[in-house]
Structure formats: C-alpha cells, structure tokens
Design a protein around this motif. Structure first.
Motif, PDB file in Angstrom:
ATOM      1  N   MET A 201       0.841  -1.232  -0.168  1.00  0.00           N
ATOM      2  CA  MET A 201      -0.009   0.041   0.126  1.00  0.00           C
ATOM      3  C   MET A 201       0.828   1.305   0.017  1.00  0.00           C
ATOM      4  SD  MET A 201      -2.764   1.427   2.756  1.00  0.00           S
ATOM      5  CE  MET A 201      -1.519   1.863   3.992  1.00  0.00           C
ATOM      6  N   ARG A 202       0.499   2.186  -0.981  1.00  0.00           N
ATOM      7  CA  ARG A 202       1.137   3.569  -0.627  1.00  0.00           C
ATOM      8  C   ARG A 202      -0.148   4.572  -0.611  1.00  0.00           C
ATOM      9  NH1 ARG A 202       6.673   4.961  -2.485  1.00  0.00           N
ATOM     10  NH2 ARG A 202       6.599   3.320  -0.914  1.00  0.00           N
ATOM     11  N   ALA A 203      -0.209   5.435   0.564  1.00  0.00           N
ATOM     12  CA  ALA A 203      -1.272   6.148   0.709  1.00  0.00           C
ATOM     13  C   ALA A 203      -0.780   7.596   0.739  1.00  0.00           C
ATOM     14  CB  ALA A 203      -1.917   6.004   2.118  1.00  0.00           C
ATOM     15  N   GLY A 204      -1.281   8.406   0.151  1.00  0.00           N
ATOM     16  CA  GLY A 204      -0.744   9.954  -0.131  1.00  0.00           C
ATOM     17  C   GLY A 204      -1.996  11.030  -0.046  1.00  0.00           C
ATOM     18  N   VAL A 205      -1.507  12.249   0.376  1.00  0.00           N
ATOM     19  CA  VAL A 205      -2.522  13.465   0.111  1.00  0.00           C
ATOM     20  C   VAL A 205      -1.674  14.366  -0.381  1.00  0.00           C
ATOM     21  CG1 VAL A 205      -3.935  15.055   1.716  1.00  0.00           C
ATOM     22  CG2 VAL A 205      -3.407  12.476   2.590  1.00  0.00           C
ATOM     23  N   MET A 206      -2.610  15.122  -1.392  1.00  0.00           N
ATOM     24  CA  MET A 206      -1.959  16.085  -2.156  1.00  0.00           C
ATOM     25  C   MET A 206      -2.414  17.449  -1.370  1.00  0.00           C
ATOM     26  SD  MET A 206      -1.898  17.028  -6.124  1.00  0.00           S
ATOM     27  CE  MET A 206      -3.399  17.470  -6.518  1.00  0.00           C
ATOM     28  N   LEU A 207      -1.441  18.407  -1.029  1.00  0.00           N
ATOM     29  CA  LEU A 207      -1.678  19.287  -0.331  1.00  0.00           C
ATOM     30  C   LEU A 207      -1.259  20.800  -0.857  1.00  0.00           C
ATOM     31  CD1 LEU A 207      -0.220  18.253   3.089  1.00  0.00           C
ATOM     32  CD2 LEU A 207      -2.499  18.454   2.594  1.00  0.00           C
ATOM     33  N   HIS A 208      -2.121  21.819  -0.831  1.00  0.00           N
ATOM     34  CA  HIS A 208      -1.494  23.189  -1.166  1.00  0.00           C
ATOM     35  C   HIS A 208      -0.980  23.769  -0.240  1.00  0.00           C
ATOM     36  CE1 HIS A 208      -2.931  27.103  -3.439  1.00  0.00           C
ATOM     37  NE2 HIS A 208      -2.075  26.329  -4.005  1.00  0.00           N
ATOM     38  N   LEU A 209       0.237  24.157  -0.397  1.00  0.00           N
ATOM     39  CA  LEU A 209       0.939  24.641   0.689  1.00  0.00           C
ATOM     40  C   LEU A 209       1.694  25.997   0.372  1.00  0.00           C
ATOM     41  CD1 LEU A 209       2.757  21.506   2.115  1.00  0.00           C
ATOM     42  CD2 LEU A 209       0.667  22.633   2.785  1.00  0.00           C
ATOM     43  N   PRO A 210       0.931  27.198  -0.233  1.00  0.00           N
ATOM     44  CA  PRO A 210       1.458  28.245  -0.490  1.00  0.00           C
ATOM     45  C   PRO A 210       2.117  29.152   0.531  1.00  0.00           C
ATOM     46  CG  PRO A 210      -0.798  28.652  -0.798  1.00  0.00           C
ATOM     47  CD  PRO A 210      -0.570  26.909  -0.631  1.00  0.00           C
ATOM     48  N   GLY A 211       1.155  28.930   1.766  1.00  0.00           N
ATOM     49  CA  GLY A 211       1.389  29.749   2.950  1.00  0.00           C
ATOM     50  C   GLY A 211       2.699  29.379   3.639  1.00  0.00           C
TER      51      GLY A 211
ATOM     52  N   VAL B 295      -1.973  20.559   7.943  1.00  0.00           N
ATOM     53  CA  VAL B 295      -3.170  21.542   7.504  1.00  0.00           C
ATOM     54  C   VAL B 295      -3.254  22.780   8.381  1.00  0.00           C
ATOM     55  CG1 VAL B 295      -5.501  21.740   7.200  1.00  0.00           C
ATOM     56  CG2 VAL B 295      -4.332  19.934   6.175  1.00  0.00           C
ATOM     57  N   GLN B 296      -3.140  22.305   9.826  1.00  0.00           N
ATOM     58  CA  GLN B 296      -3.180  23.406  10.654  1.00  0.00           C
ATOM     59  C   GLN B 296      -1.958  24.405  10.618  1.00  0.00           C
ATOM     60  OE1 GLN B 296      -4.761  23.900  13.924  1.00  0.00           O
ATOM     61  NE2 GLN B 296      -6.464  22.741  12.917  1.00  0.00           N
ATOM     62  N   HIS B 297      -0.702  23.581  10.290  1.00  0.00           N
ATOM     63  CA  HIS B 297       0.679  24.507  10.035  1.00  0.00           C
ATOM     64  C   HIS B 297       0.204  25.682   8.809  1.00  0.00           C
ATOM     65  CE1 HIS B 297       3.480  23.419  12.599  1.00  0.00           C
ATOM     66  NE2 HIS B 297       3.635  22.168  12.378  1.00  0.00           N
ATOM     67  N   GLU B 298      -0.265  25.083   7.781  1.00  0.00           N
ATOM     68  CA  GLU B 298      -0.499  25.756   6.593  1.00  0.00           C
ATOM     69  C   GLU B 298      -1.596  27.083   6.807  1.00  0.00           C
ATOM     70  OE1 GLU B 298       0.774  26.364   3.714  1.00  0.00           O
ATOM     71  OE2 GLU B 298      -0.792  27.378   3.016  1.00  0.00           O
ATOM     72  N   GLN B 299      -2.367  26.782   7.541  1.00  0.00           N
ATOM     73  CA  GLN B 299      -3.600  27.508   8.078  1.00  0.00           C
ATOM     74  C   GLN B 299      -2.623  28.798   8.696  1.00  0.00           C
ATOM     75  OE1 GLN B 299      -6.448  25.012   9.755  1.00  0.00           O
ATOM     76  NE2 GLN B 299      -8.049  25.327   7.925  1.00  0.00           N
ATOM     77  N   ASN B 300      -2.302  28.155   9.756  1.00  0.00           N
ATOM     78  CA  ASN B 300      -1.279  28.976  10.687  1.00  0.00           C
ATOM     79  C   ASN B 300      -0.628  29.909   9.716  1.00  0.00           C
ATOM     80  OD1 ASN B 300       1.085  29.730  12.589  1.00  0.00           O
ATOM     81  ND2 ASN B 300      -0.925  29.239  13.688  1.00  0.00           N
TER      82      ASN B 300
END
Lengths: 355, 355
Positions: free
Chosen positions: B172-182, B245-250
C-alpha cells in the motif's frame, strides 16, 4: 521662483513629446572656471563661498537669468536636492556634496548654472527631443554673456581650462537621452553600444555617470572636448543619434514582426503588474513604464492620456514620490506607496486596452 | 465509456472542493501480482498480454468495475495517454512505456486498476479532500473482490509480494495532495519537509515521483509498507497531514499579518500576469493559479466562480491544453494558446476584484 515652485513645475524637457519619440531630450553643458582662483576641490571654503556669492549676484542681473531662481544648494533639504537631481537640474555629486555650491535657473527653467560643482561654473541647457543645434544657439548666447560679466579662465593653447583634463578645450559635453527598448528586446543593444565607444561617444544610464539604464533610457554623449570645434562635435553626435533612432525604429518593427507574441507578452505583463502590484521599486516601475511607452508607440495599447505615462516616469522616482506622499516614508513604505500611486493613476488612464 | 468521454469527464477529485481547501485530494494504491507469473519487467510480452486480457476480462464482470471502461493502453494515442496521466488515472511511467499494459476504470471513475505497470496490478482510489479512512473502506472492498477472482501472490511471512521490495508487505501507498503556498511564502516549507522525512513519509511534487512542486502542490505519502497494518499506517498519515493543514492555515494567517503588502503584491501580480500575458508555460500558469487560489482562500480576491480556477489548473496542463486547441500545437504555440485561454477564462470570471 521658490524652491517649492521649482520642484513642482512640470519637467517639460521630459514630458513635452509623444511617447513614440525615441530621442527624449538633448542637453549641452559647458564647464567654465573663474580665472586666478583654484578649482572648487582645491579652493578653500571661503574662496568657494565668495565665488558663489559673486557669480549668483552677477547672473541675477544678466539678461538670461534676470527674474530667475537662485539658491545656495547647501541650504536646501536633502529631499529638495534629490528632487533637483531627479529633474536633471543638478548633478548627483552636487546633490550629495553641496558645500558652498549654488544654482541659478533662468525664468523659463531652460538655462541652468551650477556653481562649485567640479568646476566653478557648469552651464547647461536641456530641451525635449533631438535638438542639439538649437541648444547650441541658446547656450552660446548665455555663455557669451557670462564671459562678459565674469573673468573666465581661458588659454590660447588649450582653450577653456577645467578641473578635469577630459573637459579642457571646449569644456563642452553634449548628450542625448534615448529610449531604446527595441534594441534591448531584440538583443542588439550591446554591439550598438560598443560601436558608439569606437566613435568616441560615451554611453551612460539615464541618471548620469555610473547609473544603470533604468527604463531602457540611455545617454549618448561626446568624450572628446579638445582639438575640435563645438559645432563639429555636435554635428557628429547629431548624425550618430539620428542613425541610432533609425536603428531603434527598425528594431521595433522587426520586434513586432518576428516576435509578435513575445512583444505583446512583455507589454501585457508590464501593464498587468503595474495595475496590480502592491510593492514597486523605482527601477522596476521605470522599466515597466518604459515598456508601456513602447506599447503605446507601437499602438499595442491605448490610454486616455499618454502623456501621463511620461509624467509617471518622473513621479515614481524616489524623491518625487516622497514629495507626493507628503509624510516621511521608509524605503519599504515608499515601494508600497509607489505601487498604490501607479495603480490609481493607471486606473484613471485605462481606456480601450488592446492587451 | 469511450476514451474520449473518459478524458472529457470533470476531474472531480481535483475540483470538488472549495479553493480554500488545503488538502486537495487523497489517494491509496495497492500493488498486487498474479501468482506464478514473473513481474512485468521480467515477463515475456506474451505473458504480459495474457495477464492483461485475463485481468480486464475478470474485472469486467466484477461488481465494482461492471459497466466501467477498459483499455489497452498501448493502443491509445500519445495525447490520450498524456491526458490520462494529467488526470492521475495512469502513472507517468505507464504513459511513456505502455507495452501490453491495461487500464480499468469503474463507472463512477473512482476506482482504477493499472495492469502491467511495475506490478501486474495497481489498484488505486482517489477522492477530493482528506479522506484516507473512507478510501480505505472502498479500496479494501475492491481488493477483496479482486482476490476472489484472481490468484494474488501472497506470502505468510512477507505479505503481498511486489516487484520492488519497498512495496512488499501491505503493498500500500497512501498519499495526500496538499496546497501549501503559506508555508512556501513564509519560507517555512523546508524544515517541515525535513520533519516529514524523519517520520518516514515521502514528499513529492504534484506529478508523482521525480516531479517538481508546481503550483505549491505537494504529495505526502508513506514510505514504509512492511511490518505494520494498513490502518495504523493510514492513521499516522492522517494525523501528520491534519497537523500540516493546521500549520498551513497558521502560516497563511501570519503571512496576512506580517507581510500584508507582500501577500497582496504576490496575489495582485499573479492576477495581473494571468490577465495580460501572451506567453505562459504550464509551470508558470500552475504557480500563478495556485497563488490566485491562495488569494481566494484569504478573501483578497473575488471571482464569479471560484471553481473555475481549479478547472483552469487542469486545463493549463500540456495535454489538456492540446486537447482544447483541437489542432496540433508546437510547444511555443501551446504557450501562446495557453495564455490566450487563461486570459479569456479570467475575463469571464472577473467580478469585484479587490486587488
């Protein structure tokens, strides 16, 4: 005219022409010194002060400067000196180091004498467009009158004596400011500039010696001042510049033909960034406005009042912007205010945009 | 569904969420092989062909894939393969080297099986947002059915056997695509990515292994497949990603607070360039659209239909753009057409722009 009125007056030499004009302005300056007194760098403060008071006094009564403006530059604020520099009324050197220096400006703002710059007297005349012959007529008349009222150092063997030997002889430097985006974008500017060097002409950025070519603006001027008459030097410059203007026109047409998308891309991005940026340095603003100027000249853009772009090219300079802001700004705040100023000005001008 | 319909269907996993969403999509893939047959790289063409025909045949009758789409990838055109790759339906490797490979897509386009990629079977499920648990439910059901209808290679000691030992175990490979401009714009992305490495997670660009992080898109996935249960691996990723996600929001909030002008400048320039450029590469377009996405999420921009920006992020990719252009384009023509496409799309969307 007070200093406030002087730095508020429109920069006619810069804005009195169409944006399609390639030769933006012409300028002649004559270096002159008072006989029997050491050059400013070697003179004592007292001697410099005495030269300044005497010269400004005499000029006040001369026919060309009567009713003009006269300043002790060291009594002006840093901002005022920077404004004068950005308007080409004084040199960068004088703006930075102005001990016992002076400035005389004729009522029509066309004739300027700097006192105690590198030489005791530096007389200059600037006009829009390519007009060295007309300027020569004008500056000769002013020079003749100066020689009548002041004791100018002159040697029969060397001509006019000047602090730096590179000015000796005619004491004349004549230059033309050219807008050359076509040659730059076609990547043909380097060989052209090298060729000018071989013809004994110097090329500098728009801000004078040592400055960069912000906004694709180049100053072409003579290097030789000795052994030839002023008229023959001017004739050479006029000819070379006329050829350069042809080259630039040609480059713009070829740019339009060979790289139509690249050209529109460049002009479009310049407009997009100027309309939407929130931080703009003076150099970037000048470069982008120069591209807008190119877009206007090639009819890729339409603006309500194209002259406003030329006006903006003066306003975005650091000191002018500081003046517009009214309150003191840090460099960072200035870049933000500059972007704001440009955005609002362009919003007023926006019309039938083709890009 | 024909191949034309498949590559025309909306990329739901990419566009079915708000532009403010940081976790764009989640994906799990399981590597499986048929017992007793060499892995694709070592199998003969005949063996690979036989695996493909058999597998596609069996899947056609399975409950998950019945009524779905089935393709021999080597019979597709280069453009069609590139389109499938840009939609994450096949890997870059399979798009480039597709001998005797196959593809099965479930009717709802959510479940995909690549045949004869690195392993005989690569089952994958992609969904918008952070939804690894839901995907696990779904993919387990598909996997269970596959094991019923096919002879899957499994060792009691090692777990599922795979071509590359890094996949052995769960496969198994599990992944999430994240948008991290912040995090990128706050210059905090590097330590974050280093930290993920220490946690046994891999970080890659949006296009999969070896690709750049165009458009500030990052894929976070597990490196370990052996010695732990799937659920425990997924739980770890889910937790780490939630923190990210928290980090990015922050980071976005701090970006807004500490560099308000720099942020508006960035978003404004992106908009200005997208609205006015005449030449746009795929990478530049993606990066600028990602900045627009950031601007929308921070309420610095208003557009009529924010979803259209997500749609544009699919359309500007090379193969999708080629499809939109209808006729064959050179790379240079594609960049010009891309700029034109984006300009016209943004002109439709323009509304109350705040920048």
């Amino acid at each position: 005219m007070t200093i406030e009125e002087l730095v508020d007056a429109p920069c006619t030499w810069f804005i009195d022409h169409a944006p399609s004009e390639i030769a933006i302005s012409s300028r002649i300056r004559l270096a002159r010194n008072i006989e029997g007194i050491p050059f400013p760098a070697h003179a004592e403060a007292k001697q410099r002060a005495s030269i300044r008071e005497h010269t400004l006094e005499m000029l006040k009564d001369s026919s060309h400067f009567e009713g003009g403006s006269f300043f002790r530059v060291d009594e002006l604020t840093t901002l005022q000196k920077s404004l004068l520099y950005e308007r080409s009324l004084i040199s960068k050197d004088l703006a930075e180091e102005s001990n016992q220096s002076g400035l005389a400006v004729s009522p029509d703002l066309r004739d300027v004498v700097m006192v105690n710059e590198e030489d005791h007297l530096r007389l200059q005349v600037v006009r829009p467009g390519l007009s060295l012959e007309d300027i020569w007529e004008e500056i000769s008349a002013v020079d003749d009158e100066m020689e009548e009222i002041l004791e100018i150092a002159y040697s029969d063997r060397f001509g006019y004596l000047t602090c730096c030997p590179t000015n000796t002889g005619t004491g004349m430097r004549a230059g033309v400011m050219l807008h050359l985006p076509g040659l730059v974008l076609m990547e043909e500017i380097r060989p052209v500039l090298r060729g000018l060097g071989k013809l004994g002409l110097a090329v500098r950025g728009s801000g004078g010696e040592g400055s960069d070519a912000d906004g694709f603006l180049y100053q072409i001027s003579n290097q030789i001042t000795l052994g030839r008459s002023e008229k023959s030097i001017l004739k050479d410059i006029q000819e070379v510049v006329s050829e350069l203007v042809q080259h630039e026109q040609n480059a713009r047409l070829r740019l339009e033909e060979s790289k139509p998308a690249a050209l529109r891309d460049r002009v479009g991005r310049a407009l997009g960034i100027l309309q939407h940026a929130w931080i703009l340095s003076s150099k970037e603003a000048l470069d982008l406005l120069a591209i807008i100027r190119l877009g206007l000249s090639l009819d890729l853009l339409e603006l309500n009042q194209a002259h406003e772009v030329e006006q903006l090219m003066v306003e975005v300079r650091p000191a002018h912007l500081q003046k517009l802001a009214v309150k003191e700004l840090s460099a960072e705040q200035r870049d933000i205010f500059r972007a704001e100023w440009v955005r609002s000005k362009l919003a007023e001008l926006k019309k039938g945009r083709k890009l």
